[in-house]
Design an enzyme around this catalytic site. Structure first.
Site, mmCIF file in Angstrom:
data_model
loop_
_atom_site.group_PDB
_atom_site.id
_atom_site.type_symbol
_atom_site.label_atom_id
_atom_site.label_comp_id
_atom_site.label_asym_id
_atom_site.label_seq_id
_atom_site.Cartn_x
_atom_site.Cartn_y
_atom_site.Cartn_z
ATOM 1 N N ARG A 118 0.861 -1.177 0.000
ATOM 2 C CA ARG A 118 0.000 0.000 0.000
ATOM 3 C C ARG A 118 0.901 1.231 0.000
ATOM 4 N NH1 ARG A 118 -2.240 -3.460 3.982
ATOM 5 N NH2 ARG A 118 -4.369 -4.166 3.510
ATOM 6 N N LYS A 136 -2.720 -2.261 7.709
ATOM 7 C CA LYS A 136 -3.936 -1.781 8.359
ATOM 8 C C LYS A 136 -4.139 -2.495 9.687
ATOM 9 C CE LYS A 136 -6.580 -0.282 4.322
ATOM 10 N NZ LYS A 136 -7.841 -0.449 3.557
ATOM 11 N N TYR A 176 -9.715 -10.252 -7.432
ATOM 12 C CA TYR A 176 -8.681 -10.512 -8.426
ATOM 13 C C TYR A 176 -8.935 -11.804 -9.194
ATOM 14 C CZ TYR A 176 -6.318 -6.669 -6.209
ATOM 15 O OH TYR A 176 -6.024 -5.425 -5.711
ATOM 16 N N HIS A 233 -4.628 -8.664 3.304
ATOM 17 C CA HIS A 233 -6.084 -8.565 3.413
ATOM 18 C C HIS A 233 -6.569 -9.393 4.598
ATOM 19 C CE1 HIS A 233 -6.624 -7.540 -1.137
ATOM 20 N NE2 HIS A 233 -6.370 -6.477 -0.410
ATOM 21 N N HIS A 280 -1.582 2.769 -6.254
ATOM 22 C CA HIS A 280 -2.458 1.625 -5.999
ATOM 23 C C HIS A 280 -2.572 0.739 -7.236
ATOM 24 C CE1 HIS A 280 -4.735 -0.056 -2.759
ATOM 25 N NE2 HIS A 280 -5.764 -0.294 -3.524
ATOM 26 N N ARG A 328 -0.046 -1.908 -6.955
ATOM 27 C CA ARG A 328 -0.490 -2.959 -6.025
ATOM 28 C C ARG A 328 -1.470 -3.899 -6.722
ATOM 29 N NH1 ARG A 328 -1.371 -4.380 -0.505
ATOM 30 N NH2 ARG A 328 -3.568 -4.595 0.088
#
Length: 298
Positions: free
Chosen positions: A148, A172, A275, A266, A240, A243
């Site tokens: 990220r 995150k 994806y 994730h 992004h 990524r």
């Protein structure tokens, strides 16, 4: 400052200190909560105790009428629910008035990616000054590890293990990941480290601006876009997208959805599953181009 503002300021401090959210995430929360503060003030509210589900629904309707998209509205309501949950935990509210209010379902947009040939062209930049070396290293690391933007700019030198070709990143929710970055990224980081001291900074940051400070997210976005234009890519290049390209190319090559989930950081597999739709598009295009029975209806 009203009670409405005071509670939001306290909440943002909590997110910064206790949750250790990134500055970019904090800014997003602040923007979303400023919108509800403005709406509440316009409707005569003096404190959050006066807010009810009807007002939250009216706020959602007004946001949509002003052109806010479904995905953006869902983000806004999510921020609001989290804020009200915190107020409940602080005994400022008895219940969360946004709990039962949901945004209309957003259409599922597939993320855009850069194909392998264009990616190679983007990375093959003319290295004629230290900042270009830095940019090449950032591009290699971001594409090589699927980082990220906040993770890239947050890298410190101590997060590197160049001997094993790995970096540690804080993702995150303050979740740490140890990631391989590949030989090319290692080589360009080493090249950049040889030049980094030219900027005369004692900052721990891996990537510095020309002023010797930690490079900003906005600066990275600007530099990547400029390199995309210089290298002749048709589509706008932003961090992004690198990524997304990492995830797409990894999935096309390996088919290992769980592995890609871990690399991307994730929390839920459903986030990574988008994806698989990109992968299907790739397979469908290969089929249409190669299979003798692909041209149906002729």
């Amino acid at each position: 400052m009203t009670d409405l503002h005071t509670d939001v300021e306290r909440y943002l401090r909590y997110l910064s200190v206790e949750r250790q959210l990134s500055p970019i995430t904090l800014l997003n929360y602040q923007r979303q909560l400023e919108a509800i503060i403005n709406f509440a003030s316009e409707n005569g509210l003096q404190s959050w105790q006066q807010c009810d589900a009807a007002m939250v629904r009216n706020f959602a309707v007004r946001s949509r009428r002003k052109g806010l998209g479904a995905a953006s509205l869902a983000l806004r309501l999510s921020a609001l629910r989290s804020f009200f949950d915190w107020l409940v935990s602080q005994n400022e509210l008895k219940a969360n008035p946004a709990k039962g209010v949901s945004a209309p379902k957003a259409p599922r947009h597939l993320p855009k990616n850069i194909d392998v040939d264009d990616m190679n062209r983007l990375l093959d930049i003319d290295i004629n000054d230290p900042l270009a070396v830095r940019d090449r290293a950032m591009l290699e690391v971001m594409y090589g590890a699927g980082l990220r933007l906040s993770e890239l700019v947050g890298l410190d030198i101590k997060h590197l293990d160049l001997e094993s070709g790995e970096v540690w990143v804080m993702g995150k929710g303050s979740k740490e990941r140890r990631l391989p970055i590949g030989r090319n990224a290692v080589a360009w980081i080493e090249h950049w480290l040889d030049l980094r001291d030219l900027f005369g900074s004692e900052d721990d940051a891996l990537f510095l601006s020309k002023l010797g400070k930690r490079i900003s997210a906005r600066n990275v976005q600007k530099r990547f876009a400029e390199w995309g234009i210089k290298q002749g890519l048709n589509n706008h290049v932003h961090p992004h997208k690198l990524r997304h390209s990492f995830a797409t190319h990894m999935l096309e090559s390996s088919g290992d959805l769980r592995g890609v989930q871990e690399l991307l950081g994730h929390a839920n597999l459903s986030t990574t599953q988008i994806y698989t739709h990109l992968d299907f598009q790739h397979l469908a295009s290969v089929y249409d181009a190669a299979h003798p029975r692909a041209k149906r209806g002729k």
